[in-house]
Design a protein around this motif. Sequence first.
Motif, PDB file in Angstrom:
ATOM      1  N   GLY A   1      34.976  23.617  43.045  1.00 58.00           N
ATOM      2  CA  GLY A   1      35.753  24.555  43.602  1.00 58.00           C
ATOM      3  C   GLY A   1      36.498  25.569  42.621  1.00 58.00           C
ATOM      4  O   GLY A   1      37.595  26.009  43.083  1.00 58.00           O
ATOM      5  N   ARG A   2      36.000  25.670  41.295  1.00 58.89           N
ATOM      6  CA  ARG A   2      36.611  26.465  40.389  1.00 58.89           C
ATOM      7  C   ARG A   2      35.821  27.768  40.394  1.00 58.89           C
ATOM      8  O   ARG A   2      35.081  28.190  39.446  1.00 58.89           O
ATOM      9  CB  ARG A   2      36.497  25.824  39.177  1.00 58.89           C
ATOM     10  N   GLU A   3      36.100  28.531  41.589  1.00 52.71           N
ATOM     11  CA  GLU A   3      35.430  29.872  41.823  1.00 52.71           C
ATOM     12  C   GLU A   3      35.956  31.014  40.720  1.00 52.71           C
ATOM     13  O   GLU A   3      34.893  31.408  40.012  1.00 52.71           O
ATOM     14  CB  GLU A   3      35.823  30.376  42.982  1.00 52.71           C
ATOM     15  N   ASP A   4      37.173  30.972  40.238  1.00 57.09           N
ATOM     16  CA  ASP A   4      37.607  32.018  39.388  1.00 57.09           C
ATOM     17  C   ASP A   4      36.857  31.780  37.950  1.00 57.09           C
ATOM     18  O   ASP A   4      36.514  32.752  37.302  1.00 57.09           O
ATOM     19  CB  ASP A   4      38.971  31.828  39.316  1.00 57.09           C
ATOM     20  N   ASP A   5      36.696  30.432  37.520  1.00 51.77           N
ATOM     21  CA  ASP A   5      36.323  30.177  36.519  1.00 51.77           C
ATOM     22  C   ASP A   5      34.759  30.485  36.251  1.00 51.77           C
ATOM     23  O   ASP A   5      34.137  30.833  35.253  1.00 51.77           O
ATOM     24  CB  ASP A   5      36.382  28.636  36.067  1.00 51.77           C
ATOM     25  N   ALA A   6      34.263  30.245  37.477  1.00 54.95           N
ATOM     26  CA  ALA A   6      32.696  30.596  37.454  1.00 54.95           C
ATOM     27  C   ALA A   6      32.337  32.013  37.237  1.00 54.95           C
ATOM     28  O   ALA A   6      31.586  32.536  36.388  1.00 54.95           O
ATOM     29  CB  ALA A   6      32.122  30.083  38.896  1.00 54.95           C
ATOM     30  N   PHE A   7      33.181  32.896  37.889  1.00 53.22           N
ATOM     31  CA  PHE A   7      32.878  34.126  37.935  1.00 53.22           C
ATOM     32  C   PHE A   7      33.235  34.848  36.506  1.00 53.22           C
ATOM     33  O   PHE A   7      32.589  35.627  35.826  1.00 53.22           O
ATOM     34  CB  PHE A   7      33.743  35.102  39.086  1.00 53.22           C
ATOM     35  N   MET A   8      34.123  34.218  35.802  1.00 53.43           N
ATOM     36  CA  MET A   8      34.808  34.471  34.448  1.00 53.43           C
ATOM     37  C   MET A   8      33.516  34.265  33.440  1.00 53.43           C
ATOM     38  O   MET A   8      33.307  34.612  32.431  1.00 53.43           O
ATOM     39  CB  MET A   8      36.041  33.790  33.888  1.00 53.43           C
ATOM     40  N   LEU A   9      32.770  32.811  33.820  1.00 58.14           N
ATOM     41  CA  LEU A   9      31.670  32.569  32.991  1.00 58.14           C
ATOM     42  C   LEU A   9      30.616  33.420  33.115  1.00 58.14           C
ATOM     43  O   LEU A   9      29.763  33.872  32.033  1.00 58.14           O
ATOM     44  CB  LEU A   9      31.532  30.981  33.285  1.00 58.14           C
ATOM     45  N   LEU A  10      30.290  34.115  34.209  1.00 59.06           N
ATOM     46  CA  LEU A  10      29.058  34.987  34.464  1.00 59.06           C
ATOM     47  C   LEU A  10      29.583  36.115  33.557  1.00 59.06           C
ATOM     48  O   LEU A  10      28.860  36.823  33.066  1.00 59.06           O
ATOM     49  CB  LEU A  10      29.305  35.361  35.976  1.00 59.06           C
ATOM     50  N   GLU A  11      31.089  36.767  33.707  1.00 59.76           N
ATOM     51  CA  GLU A  11      31.048  37.577  32.711  1.00 59.76           C
ATOM     52  C   GLU A  11      30.978  37.520  31.202  1.00 59.76           C
ATOM     53  O   GLU A  11      30.391  38.420  30.372  1.00 59.76           O
ATOM     54  CB  GLU A  11      32.663  38.236  32.986  1.00 59.76           C
ATOM     55  N   GLU A  12      31.323  36.412  30.944  1.00 59.42           N
ATOM     56  CA  GLU A  12      31.291  36.069  29.437  1.00 59.42           C
ATOM     57  C   GLU A  12      29.781  35.950  29.100  1.00 59.42           C
ATOM     58  O   GLU A  12      29.065  36.436  28.145  1.00 59.42           O
ATOM     59  CB  GLU A  12      31.852  34.678  29.279  1.00 59.42           C
ATOM     60  N   MET A  13      28.908  35.429  29.994  1.00 61.93           N
ATOM     61  CA  MET A  13      27.620  35.466  29.729  1.00 61.93           C
ATOM     62  C   MET A  13      26.854  36.838  29.650  1.00 61.93           C
ATOM     63  O   MET A  13      26.105  37.006  28.799  1.00 61.93           O
ATOM     64  CB  MET A  13      26.710  34.734  31.004  1.00 61.93           C
ATOM     65  N   VAL A  14      27.178  37.740  30.697  1.00 58.33           N
ATOM     66  CA  VAL A  14      26.691  39.080  30.486  1.00 58.33           C
ATOM     67  C   VAL A  14      27.354  39.770  29.305  1.00 58.33           C
ATOM     68  O   VAL A  14      26.531  40.445  28.355  1.00 58.33           O
ATOM     69  CB  VAL A  14      27.210  40.034  31.745  1.00 58.33           C
ATOM     70  N   GLY A  15      28.458  39.693  28.766  1.00 54.46           N
ATOM     71  CA  GLY A  15      28.969  40.080  27.714  1.00 54.46           C
ATOM     72  C   GLY A  15      28.310  39.571  26.377  1.00 54.46           C
ATOM     73  O   GLY A  15      28.333  40.392  25.237  1.00 54.46           O
ATOM     74  N   ASN A  16      27.935  38.310  26.554  1.00 53.05           N
ATOM     75  CA  ASN A  16      27.096  37.880  25.218  1.00 53.05           C
ATOM     76  C   ASN A  16      25.815  38.265  25.039  1.00 53.05           C
ATOM     77  O   ASN A  16      25.084  37.611  24.235  1.00 53.05           O
ATOM     78  CB  ASN A  16      27.275  36.219  25.178  1.00 53.05           C
ATOM     79  N   GLY A  17      25.292  39.125  25.883  1.00 52.58           N
ATOM     80  CA  GLY A  17      23.805  39.573  25.850  1.00 52.58           C
ATOM     81  C   GLY A  17      22.992  38.580  26.594  1.00 52.58           C
ATOM     82  O   GLY A  17      21.928  38.916  26.482  1.00 52.58           O
ATOM     83  N   CYS A  18      23.455  37.681  27.249  1.00 51.48           N
ATOM     84  CA  CYS A  18      22.339  36.746  27.928  1.00 51.48           C
ATOM     85  C   CYS A  18      22.280  36.980  29.484  1.00 51.48           C
ATOM     86  O   CYS A  18      23.281  37.072  30.166  1.00 51.48           O
ATOM     87  CB  CYS A  18      23.185  35.399  28.004  1.00 51.48           C
ATOM     88  N   LYS A  19      20.993  37.458  29.904  1.00 50.88           N
ATOM     89  CA  LYS A  19      20.908  37.772  31.222  1.00 50.88           C
ATOM     90  C   LYS A  19      20.836  36.821  32.245  1.00 50.88           C
ATOM     91  O   LYS A  19      20.019  35.688  32.326  1.00 50.88           O
ATOM     92  CB  LYS A  19      19.334  38.659  31.268  1.00 50.88           C
ATOM     93  N   PRO A  20      21.525  36.880  33.251  1.00 46.00           N
ATOM     94  CA  PRO A  20      22.072  35.762  34.390  1.00 46.00           C
ATOM     95  C   PRO A  20      20.676  35.831  35.180  1.00 46.00           C
ATOM     96  O   PRO A  20      19.845  36.917  35.296  1.00 46.00           O
ATOM     97  CB  PRO A  20      22.869  36.187  35.163  1.00 46.00           C
ATOM     98  N   THR A  21      19.995  34.517  35.497  1.00 45.63           N
ATOM     99  CA  THR A  21      19.062  34.529  36.386  1.00 45.63           C
ATOM    100  C   THR A  21      19.180  34.750  37.806  1.00 45.63           C
ATOM    101  O   THR A  21      20.212  34.686  38.118  1.00 45.63           O
ATOM    102  CB  THR A  21      18.194  33.104  36.105  1.00 45.63           C
TER     103      THR A  21
END
Length: 513
Positions: A292-312
């Motif tokens: 249930g850590r929703e905010d952390d999950a969306f922050m991780l998505l932003e970090e992923m995109v920022g690091n140039g890793c394309k989300p599946t």
Amino acid sequence: MDEAFVVLKSFKNDCCELDLNSYSSLIDGLFRVKRFKEGHDMYRRMIEAYIMPDVVLYTIVIRGLCDEGRVHDAFKMIKEMSDRNLVPDTQAYNTLIKGFYDAGLLDEARSLKLEISGVGEFPDASTYTILISGMCRYGLVGDAENIFNEMEKCGCVPSVVTFNALIDGLCKLGELQKAHLLFYKMEIGRNPSLFLRLTQGSDRVVDSGSLQTLVTKLCESGSTLKAYKLLNQLADTVIVPTITTYNILINGLCKAGILDGAFKLFKELQLKGNSPDSVTYGTLINGLQSVGREDDAFMLLEEMVGNGCKPTPAIYKTLMKWSCRRKKTFAAFNLWLKYLKSLPKRNEKVINMVENYLQNGEIERPVRLLLDMDIKLQDLDSAPYTIWLIGFCQGRKTNEALMLLSILKDYNINLTPPSCVILISTLSREGKLNLAVEVFLYALEKGFILKPRICNNLIKSLLRSRFVTDDVFALMEKMGSCGYDLDSYLDDGTRFLLNNLRRRQEMQNVLVK
């Protein structure tokens, strides 16, 4: 020190002469309490007594001179040692380098380190720690990081003091992410002894492949913590874990609910020079979802995109399901639109129109636009549409769910078993039993075997609403023909209602006759 001199006086009264060690102790004590003149006077008396200093005493005098701020005089002591055929050790050099840093003479300190790098075992971990501390003190954190990296390449193991100095410097500079990474590295530590034991056992870890096999085996057997310790204890050996090995262990830790351990491992693999891939991020996002850590999950998505890793697509779908469960169906729509924008050949103008329609609360036009675009590109993925359908049901927006259901039927898009279940439950709860039966019959036609709970709830709702009796029995007959074992599927409550229905039918038949 005053008491020490009282004892010294008694020694002299007993005709005891001071030796080198005695002079060294007294001079060291005087310098430590800042009685520099007395310390130098005693050093001179010792020389006059023809007692020659050794490397230890020279180091004491160098430290005393540095504490006085006389670093250039301290540097001369190094030359004097050489003239007396004494070889300065690392502690003597380290003391002098620290003196240069304390005096603000950074260039001189670095030059001294470069000039004498070939002497004995110099530099050692203490040397690097002094250099790093000095650099950080004067705000040269980038230079300190370079020295830290050089230290590791030379095989010097940083102490906790080394880590403290660099972490402190990074924090003061506002580089908190780097400081966190360094902290995790310090916490993980090093212990190659397990590596030596493992190479002698039945599970031989001889390369990255065998390490991955063993980690997989441990995770599958539920020994995730053992796998975690194994990877930590193999740190800095010749065995280098692949990103796949890290992903396997991160997945095991997430499934075991050890999210903090998973994130530590995530930080460690970056320190080791590995780049997290979409599997790494997706695994962590799934793990965060489970707790249930929703905010952390969306922050991780932003970090992923920022690091140039394309989300599946799977990552977006996971977050969409999460948003729907929290009754944020339109947020789930926007997530999928964000994914579509990252794809080639997508009509951005159409996607912008969809966004505008959604902002105005429309459903039908934006969904049909998206479906037309998917079909035109021959890239139709029904999953996001069924996720939205479930989201509308979870948000108690039944009319929107029925509208989406109608659109999906128009485009011949099959529902999934979960979407059928939630539709049946939602429609039954709101008394729309005819529609609930339609969806149930659809599930039967598709060969879905739904769980007993949903079947019993629907039949009970039909019986309690005085639904047409023949229709209820026809539905049960249809279930039987589609492979449902009604004897095991029907619970006691459903049987009770059915028996009551049959008795009423029998009584009505008797009355008619």
